[in-house]
Design a protein around this motif. Structure first.
Motif, PDB file in Angstrom:
ATOM      1  N   THR A  28       0.927  -1.519  -0.034  1.00 40.39           N
ATOM      2  CA  THR A  28      -0.116   0.134  -0.190  1.00 40.39           C
ATOM      3  C   THR A  28       1.127   1.166  -0.191  1.00 40.39           C
ATOM      4  OG1 THR A  28      -2.196  -0.781   1.252  1.00 40.39           O
ATOM      5  CG2 THR A  28      -1.683   1.417   1.188  1.00 40.39           C
ATOM      6  N   LEU A  29       0.660   2.195  -0.773  1.00 37.85           N
ATOM      7  CA  LEU A  29       1.506   3.524  -0.742  1.00 37.85           C
ATOM      8  C   LEU A  29       0.781   4.762  -0.443  1.00 37.85           C
ATOM      9  CD1 LEU A  29       4.244   4.268  -2.127  1.00 37.85           C
ATOM     10  CD2 LEU A  29       3.214   5.358  -4.307  1.00 37.85           C
ATOM     11  N   LYS A  30       0.808   5.770  -0.479  1.00 42.48           N
ATOM     12  CA  LYS A  30      -0.072   6.530   0.392  1.00 42.48           C
ATOM     13  C   LYS A  30       0.693   7.651  -0.131  1.00 42.48           C
ATOM     14  CE  LYS A  30      -2.574   4.304   4.301  1.00 42.48           C
ATOM     15  NZ  LYS A  30      -2.543   4.593   5.488  1.00 42.48           N
ATOM     16  N   ASN A  31       0.053   8.833  -0.326  1.00 43.23           N
ATOM     17  CA  ASN A  31       0.847  10.225  -0.731  1.00 43.23           C
ATOM     18  C   ASN A  31       0.361  11.199   0.369  1.00 43.23           C
ATOM     19  OD1 ASN A  31       1.991  12.399  -1.967  1.00 43.23           O
ATOM     20  ND2 ASN A  31       1.437  12.579  -3.764  1.00 43.23           N
ATOM     21  N   ALA A  32       1.482  11.758   1.417  1.00 39.21           N
ATOM     22  CA  ALA A  32       0.635  12.329   2.644  1.00 39.21           C
ATOM     23  C   ALA A  32      -0.114  13.946   2.096  1.00 39.21           C
ATOM     24  CB  ALA A  32       2.001  13.419   3.319  1.00 39.21           C
ATOM     25  N   ALA A  33      -1.491  13.712   2.374  1.00 38.96           N
ATOM     26  CA  ALA A  33      -1.575  15.878   2.152  1.00 38.96           C
ATOM     27  C   ALA A  33      -1.316  16.531   2.306  1.00 38.96           C
ATOM     28  CB  ALA A  33      -2.878  14.889   3.054  1.00 38.96           C
ATOM     29  N   ASP A  34      -0.163  16.583   3.236  1.00 34.98           N
ATOM     30  CA  ASP A  34       0.669  17.957   2.365  1.00 34.98           C
ATOM     31  C   ASP A  34       1.272  17.931   1.284  1.00 34.98           C
ATOM     32  OD1 ASP A  34       2.146  16.283   3.603  1.00 34.98           O
ATOM     33  OD2 ASP A  34       3.202  17.389   5.778  1.00 34.98           O
ATOM     34  N   SER A  35       2.120  16.837   0.611  1.00 37.98           N
ATOM     35  CA  SER A  35       3.119  16.588  -0.585  1.00 37.98           C
ATOM     36  C   SER A  35       2.387  17.389  -1.774  1.00 37.98           C
ATOM     37  CB  SER A  35       2.509  15.335  -1.245  1.00 37.98           C
ATOM     38  OG  SER A  35       2.959  15.137   0.206  1.00 37.98           O
ATOM     39  N   LYS A  36       2.917  18.170  -2.078  1.00 41.67           N
ATOM     40  CA  LYS A  36       2.146  19.548  -3.287  1.00 41.67           C
ATOM     41  C   LYS A  36       2.748  18.947  -4.280  1.00 41.67           C
ATOM     42  CE  LYS A  36       5.128  22.955  -0.815  1.00 41.67           C
ATOM     43  NZ  LYS A  36       5.331  22.709   0.927  1.00 41.67           N
ATOM     44  N   VAL A  37       2.982  17.265  -4.658  1.00 40.98           N
ATOM     45  CA  VAL A  37       2.621  17.159  -5.811  1.00 40.98           C
ATOM     46  C   VAL A  37       2.599  15.604  -5.665  1.00 40.98           C
ATOM     47  CG1 VAL A  37       5.205  18.792  -6.712  1.00 40.98           C
ATOM     48  CG2 VAL A  37       5.758  15.894  -5.639  1.00 40.98           C
ATOM     49  N   SER A  38       2.495  14.711  -7.090  1.00 40.29           N
ATOM     50  CA  SER A  38       2.015  13.774  -7.294  1.00 40.29           C
ATOM     51  C   SER A  38       3.364  12.876  -6.850  1.00 40.29           C
ATOM     52  CB  SER A  38       0.877  13.443  -8.301  1.00 40.29           C
ATOM     53  OG  SER A  38       0.066  14.018  -8.731  1.00 40.29           O
ATOM     54  N   HIS A  39       2.924  11.354  -6.365  1.00 37.83           N
ATOM     55  CA  HIS A  39       4.063  10.473  -6.104  1.00 37.83           C
ATOM     56  C   HIS A  39       3.575   9.067  -6.732  1.00 37.83           C
ATOM     57  CE1 HIS A  39       6.900  14.033  -4.973  1.00 37.83           C
ATOM     58  NE2 HIS A  39       5.986  13.842  -3.965  1.00 37.83           N
ATOM     59  N   SER A  40       4.628   8.292  -6.690  1.00 41.25           N
ATOM     60  CA  SER A  40       4.165   6.750  -7.246  1.00 41.25           C
ATOM     61  C   SER A  40       5.518   5.974  -6.786  1.00 41.25           C
ATOM     62  CB  SER A  40       3.627   7.040  -9.085  1.00 41.25           C
ATOM     63  OG  SER A  40       5.209   6.936  -9.136  1.00 41.25           O
ATOM     64  N   ILE A  41       5.398   4.137  -7.446  1.00 45.25           N
ATOM     65  CA  ILE A  41       6.746   3.638  -7.204  1.00 45.25           C
ATOM     66  C   ILE A  41       6.541   2.326  -7.936  1.00 45.25           C
ATOM     67  CG2 ILE A  41       5.108   2.148  -5.591  1.00 45.25           C
ATOM     68  CD1 ILE A  41       7.485   1.755  -3.693  1.00 45.25           C
ATOM     69  N   ASP A  42       7.396   2.569  -8.662  1.00 45.40           N
ATOM     70  CA  ASP A  42       7.819   1.344  -9.634  1.00 45.40           C
ATOM     71  C   ASP A  42       8.727   0.895  -8.843  1.00 45.40           C
ATOM     72  OD1 ASP A  42       9.133   0.075 -11.357  1.00 45.40           O
ATOM     73  OD2 ASP A  42      10.340   2.201 -13.029  1.00 45.40           O
ATOM     74  N   LEU A  43       8.340  -0.637  -8.181  1.00 45.88           N
ATOM     75  CA  LEU A  43       9.892  -1.916  -8.196  1.00 45.88           C
ATOM     76  C   LEU A  43      10.349  -2.843  -9.504  1.00 45.88           C
ATOM     77  CD1 LEU A  43       6.886  -1.342  -6.157  1.00 45.88           C
ATOM     78  CD2 LEU A  43       8.410  -2.237  -4.674  1.00 45.88           C
ATOM     79  N   HIS A  44      11.943  -2.947  -9.681  1.00 40.68           N
ATOM     80  CA  HIS A  44      11.926  -3.006 -10.339  1.00 40.68           C
ATOM     81  C   HIS A  44      11.955  -5.092 -10.604  1.00 40.68           C
ATOM     82  CE1 HIS A  44      15.220  -0.323 -11.498  1.00 40.68           C
ATOM     83  NE2 HIS A  44      14.212   0.366 -11.806  1.00 40.68           N
ATOM     84  N   ALA A  45      11.625  -5.801  -9.003  1.00 41.47           N
ATOM     85  CA  ALA A  45      11.122  -6.705  -8.903  1.00 41.47           C
ATOM     86  C   ALA A  45       9.694  -6.992  -8.691  1.00 41.47           C
ATOM     87  CB  ALA A  45      11.216  -7.349  -6.741  1.00 41.47           C
ATOM     88  N   VAL A  46       8.720  -5.668  -9.370  1.00 39.83           N
ATOM     89  CA  VAL A  46       8.081  -6.783 -10.312  1.00 39.83           C
ATOM     90  C   VAL A  46       7.868  -6.718 -11.763  1.00 39.83           C
ATOM     91  CG1 VAL A  46       5.463  -4.957 -10.190  1.00 39.83           C
ATOM     92  CG2 VAL A  46       6.904  -4.927  -7.948  1.00 39.83           C
ATOM     93  N   THR A  47       7.031  -7.504 -11.522  1.00 40.21           N
ATOM     94  CA  THR A  47       6.692  -8.297 -13.081  1.00 40.21           C
ATOM     95  C   THR A  47       5.343  -7.789 -13.436  1.00 40.21           C
ATOM     96  OG1 THR A  47       8.115  -9.940 -13.317  1.00 40.21           O
ATOM     97  CG2 THR A  47       6.161 -10.416 -14.743  1.00 40.21           C
ATOM     98  N   GLY A  48       5.014  -6.540 -13.909  1.00 42.66           N
ATOM     99  CA  GLY A  48       3.570  -6.700 -13.848  1.00 42.66           C
ATOM    100  C   GLY A  48       3.283  -4.586 -14.616  1.00 42.66           C
ATOM    101  N   PRO A  49       2.569  -3.781 -15.625  1.00 41.92           N
ATOM    102  CA  PRO A  49       2.859  -2.474 -15.759  1.00 41.92           C
ATOM    103  C   PRO A  49       3.679  -1.293 -15.038  1.00 41.92           C
ATOM    104  CG  PRO A  49       1.290  -2.988 -16.402  1.00 41.92           C
ATOM    105  CD  PRO A  49       1.685  -4.517 -15.431  1.00 41.92           C
ATOM    106  N   GLY A  50       4.286  -1.010 -15.660  1.00 42.88           N
ATOM    107  CA  GLY A  50       5.521   0.134 -15.189  1.00 42.88           C
ATOM    108  C   GLY A  50       6.453  -0.533 -13.692  1.00 42.88           C
TER     109      GLY A  50
END
Length: 403
Positions: A159-181
């Protein structure tokens, strides 16, 4: 700064392009959370503890001044503008460096199971160097982000959460994952949003994860990277100490000698001219009181990765030879008796060696000019000396060490 210990002396002196340079270290206070954590709980579901974050202060390395870059190009929206070092900067007074991420403990012998992790992104203003501040974008308030540790065959629920006080969007790309992006397609999060993905840990190894929100290198260059360790089914052989180290390159606008808060410099990043190249997020994060520690006869394992976004590392420990290296983080056949191992941006490795002699061993990128930009760490080894391993027959006794 009031909590700065005395300078411990010159660390490294060497010839680079025929020029002699020296780097001196200054100790920092202890960072809570350095070293291994308690074992993860057994059972069908394992939840990762939140990283411990504290705010040690003070510089850890004194470096020779670099040439002043003068005016720096930065971007504002679609248009670029020229800023000069004379701009009024926000003071860095009262800020501290980021804390250090935990090293997750080796997993117990068990069948494949469901492992749950929750990671929250935060934007944190902290010290990169003495008096020099930067607004990091982080996974879990540390650079690198928390180590994730699973076993091949596990199902991982992240579960990835982006803090409410962040100013920009964020995401996660894990090189251990087989799947889109690598998971990034499903985790593009505006401030206050969250997403959950599940993936099977199909391949053992050590893998980088990073933010993959456009402009991707901007997010990585602000500190958004970490490692996920996927152990083979039988686990990794036991060692006495495991350490978690990542190298990253940072790009600050203006004169890096000017105290205060610096913005990200887009032009320097695209030109691949980093202001700082550091281990674990800041100058001196792994020196002084926060140096790695071992004893003579103990076996050491370092999980080492390069977040980038641009710079490849020639990872070397001065005064040691790697007994075994897992090239590019692979768990297959290892290389033995290696002096320096190349780790690409977005790549990782495992190095292992036994500490045979007491002393201070210096972690560097053997592109040694980067030492002046902060790429220095320390491993302090305590214990009895063995003259069969190393012995000084005669020396004039000069203080400055070689290399």
């Amino acid at each position: 700064m009031s909590n700065v210990a005395a300078v411990t002396g010159a660390l490294v002196a060497g010839i680079v392009g025929g020029s002699l340079f020296a780097v001196g270290l200054v100790a920092r206070p202890q960072i809570v959370g350095q070293g291994p954590t308690a074992s993860q709980q057994s059972g069908q579901t394992v939840t990762a503890p939140a990283p411990v974050v504290t705010g040690p202060g003070g510089p850890a390395i004194v470096v020779p001044p670099l040439p002043k870059p003068g005016a720096a190009l930065t971007t504002s929206g679609a248009a670029a503008q020229v800023e000069t070092p004379s701009k009024t900067r926000q003071s860095a007074e009262g800020l501290a460096p980021l804390g250090q991420p935990r090293v997750e403990a080796p997993l117990p012998q068990r069948e494949p199971t469901l492992v749950k992790y929750e990671v929250e992104t935060h934007e944190v203003t902290a010290l990169m160097d003495d008096g020099i501040a930067y607004t990091y974008w982080t996974f879990g308030n540390t650079v690198p982000g928390p180590m994730l540790r699973v076993r091949q065959g596990d199902t991982v629920e992240l579960t990835l959460k982006n803090a409410a006080d962040s100013k920009v969007s964020h995401s996660i790309d894990l090189h251990a994952v087989t799947g889109p992006g690598g998971g990034a397609k499903a985790t593009q999060l505006a401030p206050g949003e969250s997403a959950t993905i599940r993936f099977k840990a199909l391949n053992p190894g050590v893998y980088v994860y990073h933010c993959a929100t456009p402009l991707v290198p901007h997010h990585i260059a602000s500190g958004m990277y970490g490692l996920i360790v996927v152990e083979p089914p039988e686990g990794l052989p036991p060692v006495d100490h495991e350490f978690y180290v990542m190298q990253g390159d940072f790009y600050l606008e203006g004169d890096r000698e000017e105290k205060g808060l610096h913005d990200f410099a887009m032009q320097q990043m695209t030109d691949e001219h980093p202001s700082y190249v550091v281990f674990n997020g800041s100058v001196g994060a792994l020196t002084g009181d926060n140096a790695l520690k071992a004893k003579v006869g103990e076996k050491v394992r370092i999980f080492f990765g390069v977040g980038g976004p641009n710079i490849t590392s020639s990872f070397h420990v001065i005064g040691e030879i790697f007994d075994e290296v897992h090239p590019e983080g692979a768990t297959g056949p290892t290389q033995r008796n290696v002096q320096t191992t190349m780790v690409p941006a977005g790549g990782a490795t495992i190095v292992e060696f036994t500490a045979d002699y007491p002393g201070t061993y210096v972690l560097v990128d053997h592109s040694l000019g980067r030492m002046t930009k902060g790429a220095v760490g320390m491993l302090n080894v305590e214990g009895p000396a063995n003259a069969e391993v190393f012995e000084v027959i005669h020396t004039p006794g000069h203080d400055a060490p070689g290399h």
